[in-house]
Design a protein around this motif. Structure first.
Motif, PDB file in Angstrom:
ATOM      1  N   VAL A 100       0.802  -1.231   0.000  1.00 36.19           N
ATOM      2  CA  VAL A 100       0.000   0.000   0.000  1.00 36.19           C
ATOM      3  C   VAL A 100       0.838   1.286   0.000  1.00 36.19           C
ATOM      4  O   VAL A 100       0.684   2.134  -0.883  1.00 36.19           O
ATOM      5  CB  VAL A 100      -0.959   0.041   1.218  1.00 36.19           C
ATOM      6  N   TRP A 371      -3.793  -0.590  -8.341  1.00 34.94           N
ATOM      7  CA  TRP A 371      -4.373   0.431  -7.467  1.00 34.94           C
ATOM      8  C   TRP A 371      -5.030   1.534  -8.292  1.00 34.94           C
ATOM      9  O   TRP A 371      -6.073   2.064  -7.910  1.00 34.94           O
ATOM     10  CB  TRP A 371      -3.315   1.030  -6.543  1.00 34.94           C
ATOM     11  N   TYR A 377      -7.435   3.810  -3.761  1.00 31.14           N
ATOM     12  CA  TYR A 377      -6.147   4.259  -3.225  1.00 31.14           C
ATOM     13  C   TYR A 377      -6.296   5.484  -2.331  1.00 31.14           C
ATOM     14  O   TYR A 377      -5.634   5.615  -1.307  1.00 31.14           O
ATOM     15  CB  TYR A 377      -5.172   4.574  -4.364  1.00 31.14           C
ATOM     16  N   LEU A 380      -7.416   4.528   1.137  1.00 32.20           N
ATOM     17  CA  LEU A 380      -6.354   3.811   1.835  1.00 32.20           C
ATOM     18  C   LEU A 380      -5.229   4.745   2.266  1.00 32.20           C
ATOM     19  O   LEU A 380      -4.684   4.611   3.353  1.00 32.20           O
ATOM     20  CB  LEU A 380      -5.789   2.700   0.937  1.00 32.20           C
ATOM     21  N   PRO A 446      -7.387   0.111   9.136  1.00 32.59           N
ATOM     22  CA  PRO A 446      -6.885  -0.486   7.884  1.00 32.59           C
ATOM     23  C   PRO A 446      -5.361  -0.558   7.837  1.00 32.59           C
ATOM     24  O   PRO A 446      -4.794  -1.568   7.415  1.00 32.59           O
ATOM     25  CB  PRO A 446      -7.428   0.454   6.805  1.00 32.59           C
TER      26      PRO A 446
END
Length: 471
Positions: A100, A371, A377, A380, A446
């Protein structure tokens, strides 16, 4: 594909500084002040949020200087965590980074480039559908972002000098562009707007887009500041990318620490000056209610008139293109180092004939492109600010650990203000993360889940390594 076995030191202090500044400045400074203004409601607190973020960033960068001088190797922060703690902690960082932190950032910056390209070329609008797969609708903006990420990845497979030229040229251009926005902005300051914004500069409150105001309890004020800092921290992140590329910097023991200090200081000053300009040409309400949070576009209309939209669009295209180049260039070196430690796909730990980790670059490109297609994205990235700060704190704590574990190790540079400034960063980081847990839990879980998921993956990788060794 022929291979080299070592990196080529090609980056000078100027190049490294441009990598720090260029990786930090993407699209955030043009957008996130809207959300900050909604949370704090006043000009004084808007600037304070940026000042706190700038202080934390500069303090962390000065602290990292000691570690970069001790371990001037490709992988940077991943290496520091491994040396201070163990390979599990460093893998958890590398795992979060690959899944990520770095790849979704590349996607977000690429899509920001495409969104503002659409101001000039509407065919790239994010509201159009280029392909409908039933379960997924793909916009022209997403396709353009993938094209940009792929192109910059290809450029960086051609060698460090190719990426270096793009980075230096585009970073200098965006720094001069932002400086121009600031200078022209000060000439365009509106006395009545300035006075209205700064008369009650410490009146902190929630400012809704419809103009209504909600007060805070004394304790909730801290939660509002922490929530505001999610955007400013994201806008100031990626300053540590220069540490990942340490193996390709000339005189790294000196130049990495210097580039971290210079790059973060330059960007912090520019960010604060830009926000002062915002408060001089737009009311706090106009900042908070900017269309799609594009504060810079609203400010540019006041400063440059009708041409403002195009001017800002070009500035953001330059800014995001250079930013993505720096992040793409440096990120691949982390996966390379992980592979060299036996904690990633083995071929990722190889260099091509141009002395760059080509397989790592293309693997990063694939994940970043996914992504881009996901459209998730942005959510996140807001949510991983917690995890990012946790790893920054852990790395700075590593300075204290290494001072005790290796008191006689060579330290060409020692952390500025040690132990006061590193401790102050840790205290501020703990406060930020604690407030997010209490007031904005959706910003924390997350990132925690993604980071902690690295633990079973780590032991699975070790099991695979042992299985291979026994055959």
């Amino acid at each position: 594909m022929s291979e080299n076995t070592s990196f080529k030191p090609s980056l000078r202090l100027m190049d490294a500084t441009m990598l720090v500044a260029g990786s930090m400045i993407g699209s955030g400074i043009f957008i996130v002040s809207a959300d900050i203004s909604r949370n704090v409601g006043s000009a004084g607190w808007l600037i304070v949020v940026w000042l706190i973020t700038g202080f934390m960033t500069l303090t962390a960068a000065l602290s990292y200087g000691e570690l970069s001088a001790m371990f001037p190797k490709a992988g940077g922060q991943y290496i520091y965590l491994k040396e201070a703690y163990n390979s599990l902690v460093s893998f958890m960082y590398g795992w979060s980074f690959f899944t990520v932190i770095q790849t979704a950032t590349i996607a977000a910056v690429g899509v920001a480039f495409a969104k503002f390209t659409a101001y000039i070329f509407p065919v790239f609008s994010e509201n159009s559908v280029a392909a409908d797969l039933g379960f997924l609708k793909i916009s022209p903006a997403q396709l353009l972002s993938i094209l940009v990420v792929t192109f910059l990845t290809y450029i960086n497979t051609r060698g460090i000098n190719s990426g270096k030229i793009i980075q230096t040229v585009f970073t200098l251009t965006k720094l001069l562009s932002l400086l121009g926005l600031i200078v022209f902005g000060f000439f365009a300051l509106k006395e009545d707007v300035w006075k209205a914004n700064w008369t009650n500069m410490w009146d902190i409150h929630k400012l809704n887009p419809d103009g209504s105001i909600e007060g805070y309890t004394s304790v909730a004020i801290f939660g509002a500041i922490a929530a505001s800092m999610v955007g400013s921290i994201f806008s100031s992140d990626s300053w540590n990318n220069v540490t990942f590329i340490a193996g390709e910097i000339k005189n790294p023991k000196r130049n990495i620490g210097l580039s971290l200090a210079l790059g973060t200081l330059i960007v912090t000053v520019i960010y604060i000056a830009t926000n002062i300009v915002y408060t001089g040409v737009l009311s706090m309400q106009e900042i908070a209610a900017a269309d799609r949070d594009r504060v810079a576009v609203s400010a540019s209309h006041v400063i440059f008139g009708q041409a403002g939209t195009i001017i800002i669009a070009i500035m953001i295209m330059i800014s995001t293109f250079g930013c993505d180049n720096g992040i793409i260039m440096s990120g691949a070196r982390v996966y390379y180092s992980m592979a060299r430690d036996g904690l990633f796909i083995k071929k990722v730990g190889t260099l091509n004939k141009n002395s760059v980790p080509e397989i790592a670059l293309w693997l990063q490109c694939v994940v970043a492109s996914l992504w881009c297609l996901s459209g998730k994205y942005g959510d996140l990235l807001d949510m991983i600010s917690f995890a990012v700060v946790v790893f920054y704190m852990a790395t700075i704590v590593g300075i204290f650990i290494l001072r005790k574990k290796r008191p006689d190790a060579e330290r060409p540079y020692k952390a500025f203000g040690y132990p006061v400034l590193p401790i102050l960063y840790i205290v501020m980081g703990i406060a930020f993360c604690s407030l997010l847990i209490i007031y904005k839990p959706n910003y924390t879980w997350p990132g925690l889940i993604i980071t902690l998921s690295g633990i079973p993956v780590y032991y699975f990788v070790l099991w695979l390594e042992r299985s291979d060794a026994s055959q």
